[in-house]
Design a protein around this motif. Structure first.
Motif, short mmCIF file in Angstrom:
data_model
loop_
_atom_site.label_atom_id
_atom_site.label_comp_id
_atom_site.label_asym_id
_atom_site.label_seq_id
_atom_site.Cartn_x
_atom_site.Cartn_y
_atom_site.Cartn_z
N ALA A 88 0.67 -1.40 -0.02
CA ALA A 88 0.05 0.02 0.17
C ALA A 88 0.95 1.33 0.09
O ALA A 88 1.66 1.34 0.60
N PRO A 89 0.42 2.40 -0.71
CA PRO A 89 1.22 3.53 -0.79
C PRO A 89 1.47 4.03 0.53
O PRO A 89 0.73 4.04 1.60
N ASP A 90 2.82 4.30 0.83
CA ASP A 90 3.04 4.69 2.26
C ASP A 90 2.40 6.08 2.79
O ASP A 90 2.16 6.39 3.80
N SER A 91 2.05 6.86 1.60
CA SER A 91 1.24 8.16 2.00
C SER A 91 -0.07 7.83 2.69
O SER A 91 -0.44 8.63 3.40
N VAL A 92 -0.52 6.63 2.17
CA VAL A 92 -1.92 6.42 2.76
C VAL A 92 -1.80 5.92 4.17
O VAL A 92 -2.38 6.34 5.11
N VAL A 93 -0.81 5.14 4.59
CA VAL A 93 -0.68 4.46 5.81
C VAL A 93 -0.10 5.36 6.55
O VAL A 93 -0.61 5.81 7.62
N ASP A 94 0.82 6.43 6.14
CA ASP A 94 1.52 7.50 6.92
C ASP A 94 0.32 8.54 7.60
O ASP A 94 0.29 9.14 8.56
N CYS A 95 -0.51 8.72 6.29
CA CYS A 95 -1.51 9.82 6.86
C CYS A 95 -2.60 9.15 8.00
O CYS A 95 -3.15 9.91 8.75
N ALA A 96 -2.81 7.82 7.67
CA ALA A 96 -3.81 7.20 8.74
C ALA A 96 -3.02 7.33 10.27
O ALA A 96 -3.73 7.63 11.19
N ILE A 97 -1.86 6.89 10.24
CA ILE A 97 -1.11 7.07 11.62
C ILE A 97 -0.87 8.32 12.21
O ILE A 97 -1.17 8.94 13.28
N GLY A 98 -0.79 9.41 11.20
CA GLY A 98 -0.50 10.82 11.64
C GLY A 98 -1.87 11.16 12.06
O GLY A 98 -1.82 12.06 12.96
N ALA A 99 -2.92 10.77 11.51
CA ALA A 99 -4.35 11.25 11.90
C ALA A 99 -4.81 10.84 13.47
O ALA A 99 -5.19 11.57 14.24
N HIS A 100 -4.17 9.47 13.51
CA HIS A 100 -4.49 8.98 14.94
C HIS A 100 -3.59 9.94 16.01
O HIS A 100 -4.09 10.18 17.20
N ARG A 101 -2.32 9.90 15.49
CA ARG A 101 -1.56 10.98 16.53
C ARG A 101 -2.02 12.22 16.78
O ARG A 101 -2.15 12.67 17.88
N ALA A 102 -2.51 12.77 15.75
CA ALA A 102 -2.93 14.12 15.99
C ALA A 102 -4.30 14.07 16.89
O ALA A 102 -4.61 15.10 17.76
N GLY A 103 -4.97 13.10 16.75
CA GLY A 103 -6.43 12.98 17.37
C GLY A 103 -6.12 12.69 18.95
O GLY A 103 -6.56 13.36 19.97
N ARG A 104 -4.90 12.15 19.01
CA ARG A 104 -4.50 11.72 20.48
C ARG A 104 -4.04 13.22 21.15
O ARG A 104 -4.25 13.33 22.42
N GLN A 105 -3.36 13.96 20.40
CA GLN A 105 -2.89 15.24 20.85
C GLN A 105 -3.95 16.10 21.31
O GLN A 105 -4.08 16.91 22.09
N ARG A 106 -5.08 16.02 20.13
CA ARG A 106 -6.14 16.92 20.46
C ARG A 106 -7.07 16.52 21.74
O ARG A 106 -7.55 17.30 22.42
N LEU A 107 -7.23 15.42 21.78
CA LEU A 107 -7.76 15.02 23.13
C LEU A 107 -7.12 15.19 24.34
O LEU A 107 -7.64 15.52 25.40
N THR A 108 -5.74 14.79 24.17
CA THR A 108 -5.01 15.53 25.41
C THR A 108 -5.05 16.93 25.85
O THR A 108 -5.30 17.30 27.02
N ALA A 109 -5.06 17.76 24.81
CA ALA A 109 -5.38 19.24 25.06
C ALA A 109 -6.74 19.12 25.62
O ALA A 109 -6.91 20.24 26.43
N LEU A 110 -7.96 18.79 25.05
CA LEU A 110 -9.07 18.86 25.58
C LEU A 110 -9.34 18.37 27.10
O LEU A 110 -9.97 19.12 27.83
N ARG A 111 -8.48 17.42 27.18
CA ARG A 111 -8.68 16.78 28.80
C ARG A 111 -7.95 17.84 29.80
O ARG A 111 -8.40 18.10 30.70
#
Length: 202
Positions: A88-111
């Protein structure tokens, strides 16, 4: 969803159908809680109701327990590495992993802001409420990307054996809110979504 148009239902279903069904069902549950949080935030910001801090705390706890931990970690352990391994293209996999990481960061900030709000209601409430629309929009966009880009890409690249492993992995864990044994910490959220004595349907 684009991925569903690529699948043909069988009896018994293929492992890919079971796996995709699990993943998309989990998305729907998480989005339901995101929508409830966004709606409560809008009502509080508009002065239509007082903030229910116990409810908000339970919503954040659900995202921490399930969305960021169980769901995202299962994708990162069973789905995404297999996609990369099988071309699978690295761009697709990296984007999905990056979205997870960004989501965790936003959730930590909200908390973090929510903790200040609990201690100083007049200080942090506007900051917390102001972040909710962006968090909702980005998270729902992330799920759309997974269902319309990541999963179709996985369907094209992963061998049958990989889908069996993914289906088994997602079938083994339980949602702490919508499952058979809801977490006690989520009781305010359970009452909000289902009522005091209503049954839960996955």
């Amino acid at each position: 969803m684009l991925i569903q148009s690529k699948l043909v239902t069988e009896n018994p279903p293929f492992a890919v159908e079971i796996a995709v069904g699990h993943i998309c069902s989990e998305h729907r549950r998480i989005i339901r809680v995101l929508e409830a949080l966004a709606a409560h935030g809008r009502d509080v910001a508009a002065g239509a109701c007082a903030a229910d801090l116990r409810l908000i705390d339970a919503m954040l706890s659900y995202f921490e327990m399930f969305s960021s931990r169980i769901h995202d970690e299962a994708e990162e352990k069973y789905l995404l590495p297999g996609m990369r391994e099988h071309g699978a293209p690295d761009s697709v996999v990296d984007c999905a992993i990056g979205a997870h990481r960004a989501g965790r960061q936003r959730l930590t900030a909200l908390r973090d802001i929510f903790r200040v709000w609990q201690d100083q209601p007049a200080v942090a409430a506007p900051a917390f409420l102001a972040q909710l629309p962006d968090h909702f929009a980005v998270e729902t966009l992330s799920f759309s990307f997974e269902e319309n880009v990541v999963l179709p890409c996985a369907f094209e690249t992963l061998p049958t054996g990989s889908w069996t492993l993914i289906a088994d992995a997602f079938g083994m864990h339980e949602d702490p809110l919508f499952g058979t044994r809801p977490a006690p910490a989520l009781a305010p959220l359970q009452r909000c979504l289902f009522g005091p004595a209503s049954s839960q349907v996955n």
